[in-house]
Design a protein around this motif. Structure first.
Motif, mmCIF file in Angstrom:
data_model
loop_
_atom_site.group_PDB
_atom_site.id
_atom_site.type_symbol
_atom_site.label_atom_id
_atom_site.label_comp_id
_atom_site.label_asym_id
_atom_site.label_seq_id
_atom_site.Cartn_x
_atom_site.Cartn_y
_atom_site.Cartn_z
ATOM 1 N N ALA A 1 1.099 -0.603 -0.088
ATOM 2 C CA ALA A 1 0.119 0.038 -0.111
ATOM 3 C C ALA A 1 1.231 1.243 0.098
ATOM 4 O O ALA A 1 1.953 1.192 0.489
ATOM 5 C CB ALA A 1 -1.095 0.434 1.006
ATOM 6 N N ARG A 2 0.604 2.277 -0.452
ATOM 7 C CA ARG A 2 0.694 3.847 -0.417
ATOM 8 C C ARG A 2 0.202 4.668 1.171
ATOM 9 O O ARG A 2 -0.705 4.761 0.782
ATOM 10 C CB ARG A 2 0.873 4.234 -1.769
ATOM 11 N N VAL A 3 0.995 5.222 1.813
ATOM 12 C CA VAL A 3 -0.029 5.898 2.266
ATOM 13 C C VAL A 3 0.442 7.133 2.370
ATOM 14 O O VAL A 3 1.894 7.534 2.318
ATOM 15 C CB VAL A 3 0.533 5.795 3.934
ATOM 16 N N HIS B 1 -5.277 20.647 9.100
ATOM 17 C CA HIS B 1 -4.539 20.732 7.693
ATOM 18 C C HIS B 1 -4.363 19.004 7.531
ATOM 19 O O HIS B 1 -4.465 19.432 6.691
ATOM 20 C CB HIS B 1 -3.823 21.651 7.905
ATOM 21 N N ALA B 2 -4.429 18.555 8.174
ATOM 22 C CA ALA B 2 -3.950 17.209 7.980
ATOM 23 C C ALA B 2 -4.544 16.600 7.438
ATOM 24 O O ALA B 2 -5.588 16.366 7.876
ATOM 25 C CB ALA B 2 -3.912 16.210 9.431
ATOM 26 N N ARG B 3 -4.431 15.079 6.198
ATOM 27 C CA ARG B 3 -5.440 14.483 5.575
ATOM 28 C C ARG B 3 -4.375 12.760 5.402
ATOM 29 O O ARG B 3 -3.444 13.254 5.253
ATOM 30 C CB ARG B 3 -5.315 14.558 4.041
ATOM 31 N N VAL B 4 -4.920 11.975 5.565
ATOM 32 C CA VAL B 4 -4.286 10.976 5.141
ATOM 33 C C VAL B 4 -4.576 9.961 3.949
ATOM 34 O O VAL B 4 -5.986 9.525 4.657
ATOM 35 C CB VAL B 4 -3.690 10.206 6.604
ATOM 36 N N GLU B 5 -4.953 9.066 3.373
ATOM 37 C CA GLU B 5 -4.661 8.920 2.572
ATOM 38 C C GLU B 5 -3.971 7.165 2.180
ATOM 39 O O GLU B 5 -3.499 7.157 2.635
ATOM 40 C CB GLU B 5 -5.193 9.048 0.573
ATOM 41 N N VAL B 6 -4.692 6.253 2.038
ATOM 42 C CA VAL B 6 -4.588 5.221 2.353
ATOM 43 C C VAL B 6 -4.395 4.210 1.378
ATOM 44 O O VAL B 6 -6.135 3.587 1.517
ATOM 45 C CB VAL B 6 -4.327 4.180 3.438
ATOM 46 N N GLU B 7 -3.782 3.833 0.027
ATOM 47 C CA GLU B 7 -4.249 3.176 -1.350
ATOM 48 C C GLU B 7 -3.423 2.255 -1.553
ATOM 49 O O GLU B 7 -1.860 1.480 -0.991
ATOM 50 C CB GLU B 7 -4.081 4.200 -2.620
ATOM 51 N N VAL B 8 -4.446 1.023 -1.868
ATOM 52 C CA VAL B 8 -4.300 -0.670 -2.057
ATOM 53 C C VAL B 8 -3.076 -0.559 -3.758
ATOM 54 O O VAL B 8 -3.786 -0.695 -4.471
ATOM 55 C CB VAL B 8 -4.357 -2.016 -2.388
ATOM 56 N N VAL B 9 -1.805 -1.230 -3.402
ATOM 57 C CA VAL B 9 -0.698 -1.026 -4.414
ATOM 58 C C VAL B 9 -1.196 -2.580 -5.368
ATOM 59 O O VAL B 9 -1.348 -1.764 -6.625
ATOM 60 C CB VAL B 9 0.404 -0.627 -4.395
ATOM 61 N N ASN B 10 -1.320 -3.828 -4.615
ATOM 62 C CA ASN B 10 -1.454 -4.620 -4.903
ATOM 63 C C ASN B 10 -1.304 -5.814 -3.946
ATOM 64 O O ASN B 10 -1.003 -5.686 -2.640
ATOM 65 C CB ASN B 10 0.451 -5.064 -5.382
ATOM 66 N N SER B 11 -2.132 -6.995 -4.391
ATOM 67 C CA SER B 11 -2.243 -7.909 -3.471
ATOM 68 C C SER B 11 -2.200 -8.868 -3.695
ATOM 69 O O SER B 11 -2.979 -9.815 -5.006
ATOM 70 C CB SER B 11 -3.260 -7.565 -2.085
ATOM 71 N N LEU C 1 4.074 7.362 2.339
ATOM 72 C CA LEU C 1 5.182 5.988 2.924
ATOM 73 C C LEU C 1 4.633 4.908 1.913
ATOM 74 O O LEU C 1 3.744 4.502 1.115
ATOM 75 C CB LEU C 1 4.386 5.617 4.347
ATOM 76 N N GLY C 2 5.805 3.597 1.911
ATOM 77 C CA GLY C 2 5.201 2.662 0.802
ATOM 78 C C GLY C 2 5.310 1.738 2.512
ATOM 79 O O GLY C 2 6.187 1.408 2.637
ATOM 80 N N PHE C 3 4.093 0.422 2.041
ATOM 81 C CA PHE C 3 4.126 0.084 3.690
ATOM 82 C C PHE C 3 3.792 -0.949 2.656
ATOM 83 O O PHE C 3 3.120 -1.141 2.000
ATOM 84 C CB PHE C 3 2.423 1.126 4.388
ATOM 85 N N GLU C 4 3.903 -2.254 3.629
ATOM 86 C CA GLU C 4 3.274 -3.754 2.905
ATOM 87 C C GLU C 4 2.505 -4.604 4.244
ATOM 88 O O GLU C 4 3.720 -4.265 5.557
ATOM 89 C CB GLU C 4 4.621 -4.767 2.160
ATOM 90 N N MET C 5 1.669 -5.567 4.286
ATOM 91 C CA MET C 5 1.521 -6.812 5.545
ATOM 92 C C MET C 5 2.434 -8.281 5.045
ATOM 93 O O MET C 5 1.404 -8.262 3.707
ATOM 94 C CB MET C 5 0.280 -6.707 5.520
ATOM 95 N N ARG C 6 2.668 -9.126 5.438
ATOM 96 C CA ARG C 6 2.766 -10.092 5.274
ATOM 97 C C ARG C 6 1.491 -11.419 6.131
ATOM 98 O O ARG C 6 2.254 -11.307 7.798
ATOM 99 C CB ARG C 6 4.730 -10.439 5.311
ATOM 100 N N PHE C 7 0.539 -11.498 5.032
ATOM 101 C CA PHE C 7 0.234 -12.218 6.157
ATOM 102 C C PHE C 7 0.199 -13.405 6.352
ATOM 103 O O PHE C 7 0.201 -14.402 5.062
ATOM 104 C CB PHE C 7 -1.298 -11.425 6.014
ATOM 105 N N VAL D 1 7.170 -0.086 7.184
ATOM 106 C CA VAL D 1 7.276 0.651 6.253
ATOM 107 C C VAL D 1 8.313 0.274 5.803
ATOM 108 O O VAL D 1 9.237 0.292 6.200
ATOM 109 C CB VAL D 1 7.186 1.936 6.792
ATOM 110 N N GLY D 2 8.427 0.361 4.347
ATOM 111 C CA GLY D 2 10.399 0.312 3.387
ATOM 112 C C GLY D 2 10.338 1.674 2.757
ATOM 113 O O GLY D 2 11.597 1.088 2.605
ATOM 114 N N LEU D 3 9.378 2.453 2.306
ATOM 115 C CA LEU D 3 10.022 3.913 1.655
ATOM 116 C C LEU D 3 9.138 4.987 2.798
ATOM 117 O O LEU D 3 8.434 4.779 2.754
ATOM 118 C CB LEU D 3 9.346 3.856 0.525
#
Length: 384
Positions: free
Chosen positions: A184-186, A291-301, A259-265, A241-243
């Motif tokens: 995911a991309r945060v 003024h803070a906003r956070v978006e979490v987008e799945v890139v691949n799974s 942020l570049g984020f992953e989950m190994r499940f 978090v890797g990036l």
């Protein structure tokens, strides 16, 4: 195994290594060569385009058109070599002593070479009672992306087989399970300001740091309260978090950080529920910061794999390898997708070692390659 037979598989591997099928680049030339090889044996071949232009999957079948065949599968793409201290040409198979060097020798053109030898063996047998299917996929290394179009097509046709062997390098030990992955991309957004007056802005990097803290807390919860499986080297699901990238100048309060984020499940764990938790934590942080906003987008799974130990196909493959028990691996494969789309038993088993993959001077032993040929030959014998 005769020396002549060993050299045949090495010659095939040399051809395969010579195609620089780096992920996210075209694999068409390799597919052309493999398809020509298989058509000359009388195989029924079909190409299915991957998700991106110039990348293809190949399905080939030898033997009767019955629903009880066996699939041998390998991905055709390899990881890049740039920046790695290779001492040989990574796209020329080089043999020193009993080591065969080249990008993809272990991961996983070595098994693809064994598959082509198996096809040659199967084509010479007039009394096959069930078909041998070969799948060559694309873009596995970027998240098991390419094979999905082929599997979707096969599922639409209600394709059936007794099982599939994904030949990732396991030292020819049978693996019946692996973790899934979600990437995911945060995106953290704030408000730019002069660094002399930082309170007039909203620092997106500091917001990202708070989000990283939330990820660490969720990881700790997974460790302490989440599903556990001691068959895995890391027996719980993981987040990391890797990036990280943000900011434009030291004297500007940054309004963007990514942020570049992953989950190994573990198989059976729903990653979306944990992703929802992260979104809730991010929303809570934003509520307290103007003024803070956070978006979490799945890139691949892609899904994990879990094959129960009592499956007949699994037990049959274990009889060939001599394994008394199956293993679990932490890295992902296309196996979970084969299981999900086709609803057939899947095992992971191939020659070579994953410890040599993705590194400079990747190699496979000639004895490992010969053992891979013996393995797939035994699989073909099971189709008689």
């Amino acid at each position: 195994m005769s020396a002549e037979y060993d050299m045949m598989v090495e010659d095939i591997l040399g051809h395969l290594i010579a195609f620089p099928t780096i992920c996210e680049r075209s694999n068409e030339a390799l597919i052309d060569w493999v398809e020509s090889f298989l058509l000359a044996l009388g195989a029924r071949c079909e190409r299915v385009p991957g998700a991106h232009t110039g990348r293809f999957n190949l399905l080939a079948s030898i033997g009767p058109e019955t629903p009880d065949g066996v699939i041998l599968s390998a991905h055709s793409d390899v990881v890049p070599v740039e920046g790695q201290p290779w001492t040989t040409d990574p796209f020329h198979l080089t043999k020193h002593d009993n080591r065969l060097y080249g990008r993809g020798t272990s991961d996983m053109k070595g098994f693809l070479a064994c598959m082509l030898v198996a096809a040659r063996t199967a084509a010479a047998l007039p009394d096959l009672k069930a078909p041998l299917h070969l799948v060559v996929s694309c873009d596995e290394e970027i998240g098991c992306v390419g094979v999905r179009s082929l599997l979707k097509e096969l599922a639409t046709r209600k394709f059936r087989a007794r099982g599939s062997i994904i030949g990732e390098p396991t030292g020819l030990h049978v693996v019946s399970g692996h973790k899934g992955k979600l990437a995911a991309r945060v995106i953290c957004r704030g408000l730019a300001a002069h660094s002399a007056n930082p309170d007039r802005g909203c620092n997106a990097i500091l917001l990202a740091a708070d989000v990283i803290g939330s990820i660490r807390a969720l990881q700790q919860e997974l460790l302490e309260k989440g599903v556990q499986d001691d068959a895995y080297e890391v027996p719980y699901s993981t987040m990391q978090v890797g990036l990280i990238q943000g900011g434009t100048a030291l004297n500007i309060v940054p309004d963007y950080c990514e942020l570049g984020f992953e989950m190994r499940f573990l198989p059976g764990v729903d990653p979306e529920s944990w992703l929802d938790r992260l979104r809730q934590e991010a929303a809570r942080l934003c509520d307290s910061i103007e003024h803070a906003r956070v978006e979490v987008e799945v890139v691949n799974s892609y899904p994990g794999l879990h094959a129960p130990d009592n499956i007949t196909f699994l037990r049959n493959i274990m009889q060939i390898t001599g394994d008394n028990a199956t293993g679990r691996i932490g890295f992902g494969t296309e196996g979970g997708l084969f299981s999900e789309y086709l609803d057939i038993p899947v095992v992971i088993c191939g020659p070579g070692s994953i410890d040599r993959a993705h590194k400079a001077d990747e190699f496979i032993l000639d004895t490992e390659l010969a053992a891979g040929v013996q393995f797939v030959s035994r699989v073909v014998e099971g189709l008689l």
